[in-house]
Enzyme design. Structure first.
Site: not given
Length: 267
Positions: A50, A180
């Protein structure tokens, strides 16, 4: 004890001590590792999942971190052995591998992270991690001992398989990706949810049974961390570099506005 940060990190984990780290998403300076060392941190995560970072930072930042005594761990964007090899042979001394849902995936990652006979990592021309005075065979053997392989538990499937994942040879730690996992559980952002604490407790218990350590990142609020630490979380991803900078900036803003309000506007 080894002078290198992999062994120092393992020693902290074996002693049940905290190992605090930061996610380096936007940092570009090789001084990031020494800065974290000066703040008492123990590891850094070079984020390639990311982050807009380019792989050469695994060399520039990671090698400087090693010299400062901070363990540089890379989070690859995939399980691809070629990506893992590029990060590890160019400076990273550990992995935080995302989305490991099965023991088969964990075994493939562990093998990709070490040289033969313990794995299939391709041998480079040199390993700069340990200086430039060691032969390649010695450096590769030392790397196999120093590298820290951590797999991320980020789904309901991974939690269900956590015992089998923990039993995989070559895996050193289990790391819950809280954000997540909560999304997969249908509870986005609810770090105080009982389901997350249950996953943490199951992961920490599996780690203990197999001689591994457990780690976690995600929540910024302090309250949920008390339960996670009590469960056995010791490898802590505190925040990323951007949020740490913003937290410090907001603290300074609050201080100076408060100081002016208390002291009045007079000169």
């Amino acid at each position: 004890m080894s002078a290198y940060p992999g062994s120092a990190f393992r020693a902290r984990m074996a002693a049940g001590q905290l190992a605090l780290g930061s996610n380096l998403r936007l940092s570009r300076s090789a001084e990031a590792g020494p800065i974290l060392a000066a703040c008492g941190f123990h590891w850094a995560m070079l984020d390639f999942e990311h982050s807009p970072a380019s792989p050469h930072l695994a060399h520039d930042i990671a090698l400087s971190a090693i010299r400062a005594g901070v363990l540089p761990m890379a989070r690859p964007s995939s399980h691809d052995p070629r990506e893992i090899a590029g990060l590890l042979t160019n400076g990273a001394l550990g992995l935080v591998v995302p989305h490991v849902d099965t023991p088969e995936q964990a075994a493939a990652v562990a093998r990709a992270a070490r040289f033969a006979p313990r794995g299939g990592l391709s041998v480079p021309g040199t390993l700069a991690h340990f200086g430039y005075d060691k032969g390649l065979a010695e450096a590769c053997a030392l790397f196999n001992d120093e590298v820290v392989v951590t797999v991320m538990i980020e789904s309901r499937t991974a939690v269900e398989n956590v015992e089998a994942i923990a039993a995989v040879p070559g895996v050193d730690g289990l790391f819950i990706g809280g954000s997540d996992l909560l999304w997969d559980l249908g509870l986005p952002g609810q770090y105080g949810a009982p389901a997350l604490l249950d996953a943490v407790q199951r992961t920490c218990a599996a780690a203990r049974r197999h001689g591994l350590f457990a780690g976690m990142g995600g929540p910024r609020d302090e309250a949920p961390w008390r339960g996670f630490l009590s469960a056995g979380m010791r490898m802590i991803l505190t925040e990323n570099d951007l949020s740490l900078m913003m937290r410090g900036a907001r603290d300074r803003l609050s201080f100076f506005e408060g100081a002016l309000a208390r002291g009045g506007a007079g000169g």
